[in-house]
Design an enzyme around this catalytic site. Structure first.
Site, short mmCIF file in Angstrom:
data_model
loop_
_atom_site.label_atom_id
_atom_site.label_comp_id
_atom_site.label_asym_id
_atom_site.label_seq_id
_atom_site.Cartn_x
_atom_site.Cartn_y
_atom_site.Cartn_z
N SER A 90 46.05 68.61 45.26
CA SER A 90 45.01 67.79 44.68
C SER A 90 45.55 67.05 43.47
CB SER A 90 43.80 68.63 44.31
OG SER A 90 43.85 68.96 42.95
N LYS A 91 44.96 65.92 43.26
CA LYS A 91 45.40 64.99 42.23
C LYS A 91 45.60 65.62 40.86
CE LYS A 91 45.44 60.48 40.80
NZ LYS A 91 46.41 60.68 39.73
#
Length: 494
Positions: free
Chosen positions: A257-258
């Site tokens: 995830s970012k």
RNA sequence: GCCCCCAUCGUCUAGGGGACUAGGACGUGGGCCUUUCAAGCCCAAAACCGGGGUUCGAAUCCCCGUGGGGGCACCA
């Protein structure tokens, strides 16, 4: 290696957010199988969720795929024999199939409100039961149901999942995945807004579009048997199913995830901005979940088309490793021709606000090609070619283990050396400068270090002599004079 | 809580019963080269999650643990 049957493969993203490398890998495998078998690669947009719809998302998907070089044969933008390719434009088709399921006893109308549903769920959670639809409408008389619909009551269509038995769904990488039907829910197929849910829409489209191989994320594994049940209820022949495992964070803990530590960037277009080549990115993601043999690791898209094989796909999750991306990207940069690299580099300098002199760009490209891993690094080490004369810190102009006076002397003498040339050329300039260093009792590195700062303003740059030749005698002299001035008025105070 | 999936160096992986004193790559450490940074070359450390089976023989097959991941929406 060649699959004799032309494959029809689809990449079916939903336009709900930005396009990341996980999607890119799925699209890549889709593309590879289609190209390798002489089949078709299809782009289908799964936009049946109006709430999460992001208007710009489809454009980003298209731009990303084009940039990566994964061109499709059929899609929402170019049409094709199975048009339309946007699910929001196919709603009648889904409704028709949902009704067919009801007509054959594999589906039913449900009038339960979201409120009741959440109450049921809460109760089940309290009792530590798996949250599932309680089946209230499952046994509703069909005529009564039709009557309520005619009266305008809101409804959904649910799948009538068998209560008994178990279902085996066969994944190419894992073999049969068997679950008790009782662990499956009576999933909603058609929402009250008349739009289908993934479970219906994707199955219907894959079948109607004659998809032969379905590549999708492993998050679909739990509902995979449901999908098989739907195929069976409709009496359709199944495609070959391939569930790709997700990408994990660099730590290997959790879905990529970012926001996680170590994650540089996950969006394709942002990676492009950071100076990665499509080839580098593709090479990197291709190897997360697939391999060729025990030593080959450098692949162009052409290589991948030739060498890709379903047999070498494997099911375990992979942690993203950006160091490896850098490595692959560097290799691909090095395998570019000079003129290709020139074209890749230009926009990165321009984005920095620099005015690019074409002649100079051509000359410096071979200088940076051997030492950069991303295109952006070229701006870091060679940006000075397109800037005004640097303003070096006087303290930096003092050579290693040298006094200010010694450094001043070194710069003066260097100026004289450069002055003695009609035009600069690498070989003689280097020879002359090395001779000067020796004459001054300096190591070449000491002299070159001072000149590097004077001429480029940077500690890290393209090779000094070559850089000076590119900049040219007159400008080099200017810069050296400027540096000399600075150093002469420098007292050494910090 | 329930269901599903996965499991070889830190990471990506090769391996699909004997060819394994387990191979490659990234990264790491060291060396060479060297005008910076890289690149290149050489060397090194580094793994079969655990326990039971099956078998003459298991990293490879089976089971159970453990660990990790995913899923349980009128989202995909």
């Amino acid at each position: 290696m060649l699959d004799p049957q032309p494959a029809r493969v689809r990449f079916a993203p939903s336009p709900t957010g930005r396009f990341h490398i996980g999607g890119a890998r799925t699209a890549l495998y889709d593309f590879l199988l289609a190209r390798q078998t002489g089949g078709q690669f299809i782009l289908r947009i799964e936009d049946t969720d109006r709430k999460r719809f992001v208007p710009s998302a489809e454009d980003e998907i298209i731009e990303s795929l084009h940039w990566l070089g994964l061109d499709w044969d059929e899609g929402p933008d170019i049409g094709g024999p199975y048009s339309p390719y946007r699910q929001s434009e196919r709603t009648d088709i889904y409704r028709q199939h949902a009704e067919e399921l009801v007509a054959h006893g594999h589906g039913y109308y449900c009038f339960c409100t979201p409120e009741r549903l959440s109450q049921v769920r809460q109760r089940q959670q309290k009792l530590k039961q798996p949250p599932r639809y309680d089946g209230l409408c499952r046994k509703l008389d069909i005529e009564e149901a039709r009557g309520r619909i005619a009266d305008g009551e809101s409804y959904v269509i649910r799948f009538k999942t068998p209560r008994e038995g178990s279902t085996a769904a066969v994944d190419l990488l894992r073999g049969p995945i068997t679950v008790e039907n009782s662990s499956l829910d009576d999933y909603i197929l058609l929402k009250s807004d008349g739009l289908p849910v993934y479970h219906l829409a994707a199955m219907v489209d894959d079948y109607l579009m004659e998809i032969t191989h379905v590549f999708r994320g492993s998050e679909w594994l739990p509902t995979f048997p449901l999908h098989v049940l739907i195929y069976e209820a409709l009496n359709w022949k199944q495609p070959i199913w391939v569930h790709l495992s997700i990408f994990l964070n660099p730590s290997g803990k959790g879905k990529m995830s970012k926001r996680d530590a170590g994650v540089r960037e996950i969006y394709v277009l942002d990676l492009k901005q950071m100076g990665y080549l499509p080839e580098g990115l593709l090479n990197w993601i291709a190897l997360m979940g697939w391999s060729y043999d025990d030593h080959t690791e450098f692949f162009t898209l052409e290589d991948l088309i030739e060498k890709f094989s379903l047999q070498k796909l494997h099911p375990s999750p992979a942690a993203v490793d950006y160091k490896k991306l850098d490595h692959f990207n560097g290799n691909h940069i090095r395998s570019l021709t000079t003129s290709e690299l020139v074209d890749q580099l230009r926009p990165h300098f321009e984005r920095e606000g620099l005015i690019v002199n074409e002649e100079i760009l051509q000359e410096i490209t071979p200088l940076v090609q051997e030492r950069i891993r991303t295109l952006e690094e070229a701006v870091e080490i060679a940006g000075f070619f397109f800037r005004e004369a640097p303003e070096p810190e006087p303290s930096e102009l003092v050579g290693k283990k040298m006094t200010i006076d010694e450094s001043i002397e070194a710069i003066r003498r260097s100026s004289e050396v450069v002055e003695s040339f009609t035009t600069l050329d690498v070989e003689s300039l280097e020879e002359a400068l090395r001779a000067l260093a020796e004459d001054l009792g300096l190591k070449a590195g000491q002299l070159f270090g001072i000149l590097r700062i004077a001429v480029t303003g940077q500690r890290i740059s393209t090779p000094l002599i070559e850089s000076m030749v590119v900049i040219g005698k007159e400008e080099v002299l200017n810069r050296i004079a400027h540096a000399l001035e600075k150093l002469e008025s420098y007292t050494g105070a910090t």
